[in-house]
Design an enzyme around this catalytic site. Sequence first.
Site, PDB file in Angstrom:
ATOM      1  CB  CYS A  45      -1.331   3.631   8.193  1.00  0.00           C
ATOM      2  SG  CYS A  45      -2.328   4.411   6.875  1.00  0.00           S
ATOM      3  CB  CYS A  62      -0.917  -0.040   1.220  1.00  0.00           C
ATOM      4  SG  CYS A  62      -2.076   1.472   1.103  1.00  0.00           S
ATOM      5  NE  ARG A  65     -17.671  -5.230  13.603  1.00  0.00           N
ATOM      6  CZ  ARG A  65     -18.159  -4.372  12.978  1.00  0.00           C
ATOM      7  NH1 ARG A  65     -17.390  -3.235  12.499  1.00  0.00           N
ATOM      8  NH2 ARG A  65     -19.443  -4.254  12.442  1.00  0.00           N
ATOM      9  CB  CYS A  74      -0.743  -0.237   8.270  1.00  0.00           C
ATOM     10  SG  CYS A  74      -1.636  -1.546   7.089  1.00  0.00           S
ATOM     11  CB  CYS A  93     -18.378  -4.635   5.408  1.00  0.00           C
ATOM     12  SG  CYS A  93     -17.485  -2.906   5.960  1.00  0.00           S
ATOM     13  CB  CYS A 117     -15.051  -6.904   7.121  1.00  0.00           C
ATOM     14  SG  CYS A 117     -16.442  -6.876   8.280  1.00  0.00           S
ATOM     15  CB  CYS A 122     -18.286   0.371   9.176  1.00  0.00           C
ATOM     16  SG  CYS A 122     -17.085  -0.468  10.289  1.00  0.00           S
TER      17      CYS A 122
HETATM   18  N1  SAM Z   1      -6.654   0.600   3.153  1.00  0.00           N
HETATM   19  C1  SAM Z   1      -7.755   0.705   3.675  1.00  0.00           C
HETATM   20  C2  SAM Z   1      -7.785   1.897   4.708  1.00  0.00           C
HETATM   21  O1  SAM Z   1      -6.953   2.245   5.482  1.00  0.00           O
HETATM   22  O2  SAM Z   1      -8.931   2.677   4.878  1.00  0.00           O
HETATM   23  C3  SAM Z   1      -8.332  -0.305   4.364  1.00  0.00           C
HETATM   24  C4  SAM Z   1      -7.604  -1.356   5.040  1.00  0.00           C
HETATM   25  S1  SAM Z   1      -6.793  -0.749   6.708  1.00  0.00           S
HETATM   26  C5  SAM Z   1      -5.842  -2.237   7.105  1.00  0.00           C
HETATM   27  C6  SAM Z   1      -8.111  -0.872   7.867  1.00  0.00           C
HETATM   28  C7  SAM Z   1      -7.969  -0.346   9.290  1.00  0.00           C
HETATM   29  O3  SAM Z   1      -7.378  -1.505  10.062  1.00  0.00           O
HETATM   30  C8  SAM Z   1      -7.054   0.802   9.647  1.00  0.00           C
HETATM   31  O4  SAM Z   1      -7.817   1.836   9.348  1.00  0.00           O
HETATM   32  C9  SAM Z   1      -6.721   0.562  10.893  1.00  0.00           C
HETATM   33  O5  SAM Z   1      -7.833   1.210  11.782  1.00  0.00           O
HETATM   34  C10 SAM Z   1      -6.972  -0.733  11.030  1.00  0.00           C
HETATM   35  N2  SAM Z   1      -5.505  -1.582  11.231  1.00  0.00           N
HETATM   36  C11 SAM Z   1      -4.663  -1.616  10.364  1.00  0.00           C
HETATM   37  N3  SAM Z   1      -3.376  -2.261  10.935  1.00  0.00           N
HETATM   38  C12 SAM Z   1      -3.653  -2.347  12.297  1.00  0.00           C
HETATM   39  C13 SAM Z   1      -2.984  -2.614  13.655  1.00  0.00           C
HETATM   40  N4  SAM Z   1      -1.564  -3.063  13.441  1.00  0.00           N
HETATM   41  N5  SAM Z   1      -3.435  -2.600  14.588  1.00  0.00           N
HETATM   42  C14 SAM Z   1      -4.939  -2.244  14.816  1.00  0.00           C
HETATM   43  N6  SAM Z   1      -5.629  -1.826  13.704  1.00  0.00           N
HETATM   44  C15 SAM Z   1      -5.121  -1.839  12.807  1.00  0.00           C
HETATM   45 FE1  SF4 Z   2      -2.727   1.284   3.244  1.00  0.00          FE
HETATM   46 FE2  SF4 Z   2      -2.798   0.129   5.585  1.00  0.00          FE
HETATM   47 FE3  SF4 Z   2      -2.972   2.585   5.663  1.00  0.00          FE
HETATM   48 FE4  SF4 Z   2      -4.994   1.171   4.866  1.00  0.00          FE
HETATM   49  S1  SF4 Z   2      -4.070   1.192   7.030  1.00  0.00           S
HETATM   50  S2  SF4 Z   2      -4.010   2.824   3.751  1.00  0.00           S
HETATM   51  S3  SF4 Z   2      -3.888  -0.980   3.925  1.00  0.00           S
HETATM   52  S4  SF4 Z   2      -1.041   1.531   4.942  1.00  0.00           S
END
Ligand code: SAM
Ligand code: SF4
Length: 314
Positions: free
Chosen positions: A53, A49, A257, A56, A125, A93, A185
């Site tokens: 973040c 990606c 949730r 992530c 979702c 989801c 959500c």
């Molecule tokens: N890329 C899309 C986005 O960011 O909207 C969808 C996938 S992203 C993995 C969805 C959510 O997963 C993130 O907004 C975050 O809240 C959660 N998430 C991702 N990594 C995480 C982690 N290590 N611990 C807890 N929540 C996490």
């Molecule tokens: Fe990409 Fe992860 Fe951020 Fe979603 S949370 S936008 S998958 S880096």
Amino acid sequence: MPFTRQEVRALYDRPLLALIDEARAVHKKNHVDDEVQLCTLLSVKTGGCQEDCAYCPQSSHYETNVEPEKILDVRAVVAHARRAKELGSTRFCMGWAWREVKDGPAFENMLQIVKGVKEVGIEACVTAGMVTEAQARRLGEAGLDAYNHNLDTSRENYRSIIKTRTFDDRLRTLENVRKAGVTICSGGIIGMGESIDDRCEMLRTLANLEPQPESVPINALVPVEGTPLGDMPPIDPLDLVRMIAVARVLMPKTRVRLSAGRTSLTREAQMLCLMSGANSIFYGEKLLTTPNPDEEDDLSLLRDAGLRTMQPAT
Ligand code: SAM
Ligand code: SF4
Ligand code: DTB
């Protein structure tokens, strides 16, 4: 009247048992109070990606054990949805590790996936980054029930977690989803080094949306090696209880949730969360890329707590 900063903070700071009592009362008034929704997660497009973040494992900015994978095809996703339904989940989801949805073949494929999942007879979702109103509308037409797009943290703290997009980008997508008639959500994460005010402000922004989100996931950070937050210490589980209770009081009708991070919680901590207003969990051994509790453990926890799993709408 929108909630003020002070109101939300005062609620968060209440003595814990008084806060739980209030959350429980709100919960009983607005929900079937012994029912828990089971949601199954599937990563359709994993890793690589563009966003940064800090939490992530799927971000291409960090070296983690998640390798980019090919997008799953419609048949594979539908097979997963069928299994999720058989196991008792009522919501499926699906995640795409994208910054945004782009028109073209990959989006057409997403629409086919949503159609296929809906034929299974389960709520669908999608979470796939930013969407335009037109895209959200097409997803709705394909049968999509909900779009997940988390605020993750407060406006003030946003830039310390994500630099490649803004808090307003996030709000814009939520607005697009709402205008398209798809349910929202949206939630966030605790344990990223944020302050109590950041937690309260995130909940306040969600609660002040009109209408409020239909579903709010509260995640505890799953620290993943290689990400900037890989070394964060675990949260105090009672902080999660407090977050859930505040979310419940501020958003009486929303499904709250208890999301990522349950593998580090005891049964007792999870039960307190379920007592304080959480009425949904992710069910199944995997979240997107990290582990989630075993199904049998979850079913025995629910059974021991005297809770029932939500049945599919007939
Ligand atoms: N890329 C899309 C986005 O960011 O909207 C969808 C996938 S992203 C993995 C969805 C959510 O997963 C993130 O907004 C975050 O809240 C959660 N998430 C991702 N990594 C995480 C982690 N290590 N611990 C807890 N929540 C996490
Ligand atoms: Fe990409 Fe992860 Fe951020 Fe979603 S949370 S936008 S998958 S880096
Ligand atoms: C949400 O709030 N949490 C889920 C779901 N929505 C998409 C994702 C949690 C991901 C945890 C890290 C991982 O497994 O990659």
